[in-house]
Design a protein around this motif. Structure first.
Motif, PDB file in Angstrom:
ATOM      1  N   PHE A 137      17.236  -7.615  36.467  1.00 21.41           N
ATOM      2  CA  PHE A 137      18.754  -7.413  36.769  1.00 21.41           C
ATOM      3  C   PHE A 137      18.299  -6.248  36.306  1.00 21.41           C
ATOM      4  CE2 PHE A 137      19.493 -11.465  34.152  1.00 21.41           C
ATOM      5  CZ  PHE A 137      19.877 -11.918  34.947  1.00 21.41           C
ATOM      6  N   LEU A 179      16.108  -3.813  34.554  1.00 19.32           N
ATOM      7  CA  LEU A 179      15.747  -4.976  33.722  1.00 19.32           C
ATOM      8  C   LEU A 179      14.494  -6.302  34.164  1.00 19.32           C
ATOM      9  CD1 LEU A 179      15.901  -5.364  30.583  1.00 19.32           C
ATOM     10  CD2 LEU A 179      17.463  -7.063  31.478  1.00 19.32           C
ATOM     11  N   ALA A 220      14.183  -9.818  33.538  1.00 16.45           N
ATOM     12  CA  ALA A 220      14.928 -10.424  33.247  1.00 16.45           C
ATOM     13  C   ALA A 220      13.156 -12.064  32.918  1.00 16.45           C
ATOM     14  CB  ALA A 220      15.886 -11.465  33.380  1.00 16.45           C
ATOM     15  N   ASN A 270      15.326 -12.681  20.635  1.00 13.84           N
ATOM     16  CA  ASN A 270      16.787 -12.820  21.767  1.00 13.84           C
ATOM     17  C   ASN A 270      16.454 -11.225  22.388  1.00 13.84           C
ATOM     18  OD1 ASN A 270      19.645 -12.895  21.454  1.00 13.84           O
ATOM     19  ND2 ASN A 270      19.565 -11.873  18.663  1.00 13.84           N
ATOM     20  N   ALA A 308      14.708 -12.055  24.855  1.00 16.93           N
ATOM     21  CA  ALA A 308      13.468 -12.566  25.733  1.00 16.93           C
ATOM     22  C   ALA A 308      13.525 -13.244  27.860  1.00 16.93           C
ATOM     23  CB  ALA A 308      12.772 -14.142  25.189  1.00 16.93           C
ATOM     24  N   LYS A 320      15.348 -16.167  27.800  1.00 14.45           N
ATOM     25  CA  LYS A 320      15.700 -17.881  27.727  1.00 14.45           C
ATOM     26  C   LYS A 320      17.621 -18.136  28.260  1.00 14.45           C
ATOM     27  CE  LYS A 320      16.031 -17.579  23.334  1.00 14.45           C
ATOM     28  NZ  LYS A 320      16.262 -16.230  22.659  1.00 14.45           N
ATOM     29  N   THR A 331      18.794 -17.163  30.903  1.00 17.15           N
ATOM     30  CA  THR A 331      18.059 -16.481  31.870  1.00 17.15           C
ATOM     31  C   THR A 331      18.140 -18.371  32.164  1.00 17.15           C
ATOM     32  OG1 THR A 331      18.414 -14.314  31.436  1.00 17.15           O
ATOM     33  CG2 THR A 331      17.848 -14.731  33.979  1.00 17.15           C
TER      34      THR A 331
HETATM   35  N1  LIG Z   1      24.417 -10.925  33.843  1.00 11.74           N
HETATM   36  C1  LIG Z   1      23.612 -10.503  33.863  1.00 11.74           C
HETATM   37  N2  LIG Z   1      23.417  -9.032  34.036  1.00 11.74           N
HETATM   38  C2  LIG Z   1      22.825  -8.266  33.728  1.00 11.74           C
HETATM   39  N3  LIG Z   1      21.667  -8.283  33.010  1.00 11.74           N
HETATM   40  C3  LIG Z   1      21.632  -9.717  32.007  1.00 11.74           C
HETATM   41  C4  LIG Z   1      22.116 -11.006  32.863  1.00 11.74           C
HETATM   42  N4  LIG Z   1      22.089 -11.663  31.759  1.00 11.74           N
HETATM   43  C5  LIG Z   1      21.354 -11.277  30.811  1.00 11.74           C
HETATM   44  N5  LIG Z   1      20.728 -10.023  31.290  1.00 11.74           N
HETATM   45  C6  LIG Z   1      19.339  -9.358  30.573  1.00 11.74           C
HETATM   46  O1  LIG Z   1      18.739 -10.018  30.438  1.00 11.74           O
HETATM   47  C7  LIG Z   1      17.850 -10.685  28.978  1.00 11.74           C
HETATM   48  C8  LIG Z   1      17.797 -11.311  28.924  1.00 11.74           C
HETATM   49  O2  LIG Z   1      18.748 -12.244  28.803  1.00 11.74           O
HETATM   50  P1  LIG Z   1      18.672 -13.753  27.882  1.00 11.74           P
HETATM   51  O3  LIG Z   1      18.359 -14.704  29.191  1.00 11.74           O
HETATM   52  O4  LIG Z   1      20.435 -14.678  27.761  1.00 11.74           O
HETATM   53  O5  LIG Z   1      18.441 -13.773  27.213  1.00 11.74           O
HETATM   54  P2  LIG Z   1      17.616 -15.097  25.597  1.00 11.74           P
HETATM   55  O6  LIG Z   1      18.745 -15.556  25.982  1.00 11.74           O
HETATM   56  O7  LIG Z   1      17.100 -15.350  25.171  1.00 11.74           O
HETATM   57  O8  LIG Z   1      18.867 -14.152  24.031  1.00 11.74           O
HETATM   58  C9  LIG Z   1      18.667  -9.162  28.888  1.00 11.74           C
HETATM   59  O9  LIG Z   1      18.406  -7.529  27.822  1.00 11.74           O
HETATM   60  C10 LIG Z   1      20.287  -9.553  28.834  1.00 11.74           C
HETATM   61  O10 LIG Z   1      21.015  -8.033  28.335  1.00 11.74           O
END
Ligand SMILES: Nc1ncnc2c1ncn2[C@@H]1O[C@H](COP(=O)(O)OP(=O)(O)O)[C@@H](O)[C@H]1O
Ligand SMILES: [Mg+2]
Lengths: 251, 392
Positions: A13, A16, A18, A38, A40, A42, A44
């Motif tokens: 992203f 980042l 992910a 949090n 990590a 998951k 995604t």
């Molecule tokens: N659609 C998105 N756009 C930008 N960043 C994202 C998006 N979805 C998730 N992220 C980022 O990707 C990382 C992983 O998020 P996520 O998969 O939701 O984590 P988890 O479910 O393990 O808590 C986080 O830093 C989150 O901010």
């Protein structure tokens, strides 16, 4: 045999990373937990399975067929149902309708114009939906409009919506987040009961109590990579996991 | 349970039919019992019922439905000009053309949702409106509008230039040897479609339209449409390809509009582009919301209120107001007439706007919802409250 095979998935992203070269193999009939702090990656990862996100590279294979490039409805039709981190239900419709719609979707999802067959299969589907609502403990609320349900009830409802489709793979994103201890235990019992149906499950969970009561295999995700994988006993004792994750929880 | 709701539907259908068919008698005391207005009620009732299949069930707000109304009218008039003054082929052809048009416009505009969908449909309707005035003049007769005309002379020479917008052929009628004196009016196998027969023709189609909408609402298909409105995202993750469902709803609703358009032409065989203007598209939105979007009866009620009050208020002028306020002393009367004159005649739209605002703010579910609330209030006071019936 692996029902879901994920190899070398990457997802960025912006700046980042992910998901970073994620490898995962879910065996048929198991309960595979994905844990990790949090952020990590998951959710995604789960989004890459159901077509909500397209990974930048890598492959996702379900029962030998690639899921990449398929529309969400096609992935569902292939046998993958998902419970979301925040319950996604039909808020303006009744609890019973919410469970009946996925049953019809399974049968008619490819679009069948059966306006004139109002009663076709309805009684049958209604019975099955009622039984399921009984099983998840929502029988008394079946005529209620869903927006009036408590958050815990909405999660149970979403689970029933998935179960009526008899999926081959059920994905659960934090099914007990925000639940009270008692509700969490109910959900564990419920998921154990469902386990008897032999549906393969991938479950993302924060609550270690839930994970160790249900999972047969655990993968630990941290900063977008799988840092450990194995049986619950092994994961519990793994020092890397302690450091990355469990330590933080027990503090 | 299933039997009970099915019975409730039949009762609703019967009550609705009786009310529609007896309207010439029951609406006479309030001065709305004349065929012209009744026919308008029926036609705009059909338009609104159809609009509600799209907007009320799926939540997709089209701002271009008048285009289908216009297509229906033009198609009907062409049938009158070329083939026969019988209403049936005209209605059939209008349904077909409106359906095709809706398929085309729906296919494009349903690629987006929300406000973007509304804007695209609006753009299409305005485009149709402008084309009808310009490029499509040979078909629409531009500003004059398309009308039923006298027959072209039977003994046309080889170098006679036929101008179809100005002279008619009516092949079928001619083949059957129908003699015409002046410009003919529409008929149903010989029965003239003016006055009460004209109303009853529209009334029967209104009842049929209501019945079909009811079946759609209660079917699995209707349930999917409601699920789209509630949470389209969830429905996709539940295995439903929502686009064909939406397109089907769009086409059905476009065909309802086409039917209404053809009935307007049956009443008065003339089609003009102003029928496709955005104000006409907006009017059906108002009708549906005012009466109660998502309900079966609401849109019909909304259509009646807007068309009925519209014809009443537009007919008022200062003389009538002066009479009405004649009990007041001179200076007060002048002020009263001056103020109320703003809301009648040309100012009717001001009244409509106010009414719409009041309804949307205080009874967001529409007038039908208001009635239901009142009935519930009374029922609650009784010792044995019957469960309130929803979704009438
Ligand atoms: N659609 C998105 N756009 C930008 N960043 C994202 C998006 N979805 C998730 N992220 C980022 O990707 C990382 C992983 O998020 P996520 O998969 O939701 O984590 P988890 O479910 O393990 O808590 C986080 O830093 C989150 O901010
Ligand atoms: Mg998450």
């Amino acid at each position: 045999m692996a029902i879901l095979e994920v190899s070398d998935i990457n997802k960025r992203f912006g700046g980042l990373k992910a998901l970073d070269k994620v490898e995962l193999s879910v065996e048929e009939g198991t309960v595979h937990a994905i844990i990790g702090p949090n952020g990590a990656g998951k959710s995604t990862l789960l989004n890459c399975f159901v077509g909500r996100l397209a990974p930048d590279s890598g492959t996702v294979t379900f029962k030998g067929k690639s899921l990449l490039g398929l529309q969400p409805h096609e992935i569902n039709q292939a046998g993958v149902s998902r419970v979301f981190q925040t319950p996604e239900i039909f808020e303006d419709l009744s609890v019973l309708d919410n469970v009946m719609i996925p049953a019809f979707a399974k049968a008619d999802g490819a679009f069948k114009f059966n306006a004139w067959h109002r009663i076709s299969r309805r009684a049958e589907v209604r019975d099955e939906a009622s039984d399921l609502l009984e099983e998840v403990g929502l029988a008394d609320q079946s005529k209620m409009i869903c927006s009036a349900l408590s958050r815990g009830d909405k999660r149970r409802l979403e689970l029933a919506m998935c179960l009526i489709q008899h999926p081959k793979l059920l994905l659960l994103d934090e099914p007990t987040a925000g639940m009270s201890r008692a509700d969490t235990n109910n959900t564990i019992d419920l998921l154990k009961k469902i386990g008897e149906r032999g549906i393969t499950k991938v479950i993302i969970e924060h609550d270690m109590h839930v994970v160790f009561s249900l999972a047969t295999t655990i993968s630990v995700l941290a900063q977008g990579t799988v840092i450990a994988e194995g049986k619950p006993e092994d994961i519990k004792g793994d020092p890397r996991v302690q450091e990355a994750y469990l330590g933080g929880v027990h503090q | 349970m299933l039997g009970k709701s099915a019975r409730a539907d039949w009762i609703l259908l019967i009550v609705f039919s009786v009310l529609v068919l007896t309207a010439p008698i029951t609406l006479t005391p309030i001065g709305a019992g004349y065929p012209d207005l009744l026919q308008k009620f029926a036609i705009y009732g059909i338009f609104a019922i159809g609009f509600n299949i799209l907007f009320g069930l799926t939540g997709y707000l089209s701002f271009g439905h008048a285009a289908f109304l216009g297509v229906g009218s033009y198609s009907a008039v062409w049938m009158f000009k070329l083939f026969t003054m019988n209403a049936i082929p005209a209605v059939m052809f209008s349904l077909l053309m409106a359906g095709l048009f809706a398929l085309l416009i729906g296919y494009v505009s349903l690629r987006r949702s929300g406000i973007y969908f509304s804007i695209i449909t609006l753009a299409f309707a305005q485009m149709s409106y402008n084309l009808a005035y310009s490029v499509l003049s040979p078909i629409t007769n531009g500003e004059t509008g398309l009308q039923v005309r006298q027959l072209a002379p039977a003994d046309r020479g080889p170098d006679y230039v036929l101008k179809l917008v100005d002279e008619d052929l009516r092949w079928v009628d001619q083949a059957f040897g129908v003699v015409e004196e002046g410009i003919p009016i529409t008929n149903l196998f010989g029965l003239k479609m003016s006055g009460y027969p004209g109303f009853y023709f529209s009334a029967v189609l209104l009842i049929l339209a209501f019945y079909i909408a009811m079946r759609i609402t209660r079917s699995n298909f209707g349930m999917m449409l409601k699920a789209i409105k509630s949470n389209q995202n969830r429905l996709q993750y539940t295995g439903v390809n929502t686009r064909p469902y939406l397109l089907a709803a769009f086409v059905i609703s476009g065909m309802y509009a086409g039917l209404a358009g053809s009935l307007l032409a049956v009443t008065d065989p003339l089609a003009g582009a102003e029928r496709m203007q955005w104000t006409a598209s907006g009017e059906v939105v108002l009708m549906t919301i005012l009466g109660g979007a998502g309900t079966l009866v609401g849109p019909v009620l909304g259509g009646m209120i807007i068309k009925g009050l519209g014809s009443l208020f537009s007919s008022y002028n200062e003389n009538i107001l002066n009479q009405f306020f004649s009990f007041l002393p001179e200076p007060v009367r002048e002020v009263a007439v001056g103020i109320s004159a703003l809301f009648v005649g040309e100012g009717w739209e001001l009244t409509l706007g106010l009414m719409f605002m009041i309804i949307v703010i205080f009874v967001p579910g529409g007038i039908l919802q208001g009635f239901t609330n009142i009935i519930r209030m009374f029922r609650r006071k009784k010792p044995n409250p019957a469960p309130a019936k929803s979704e009438a």
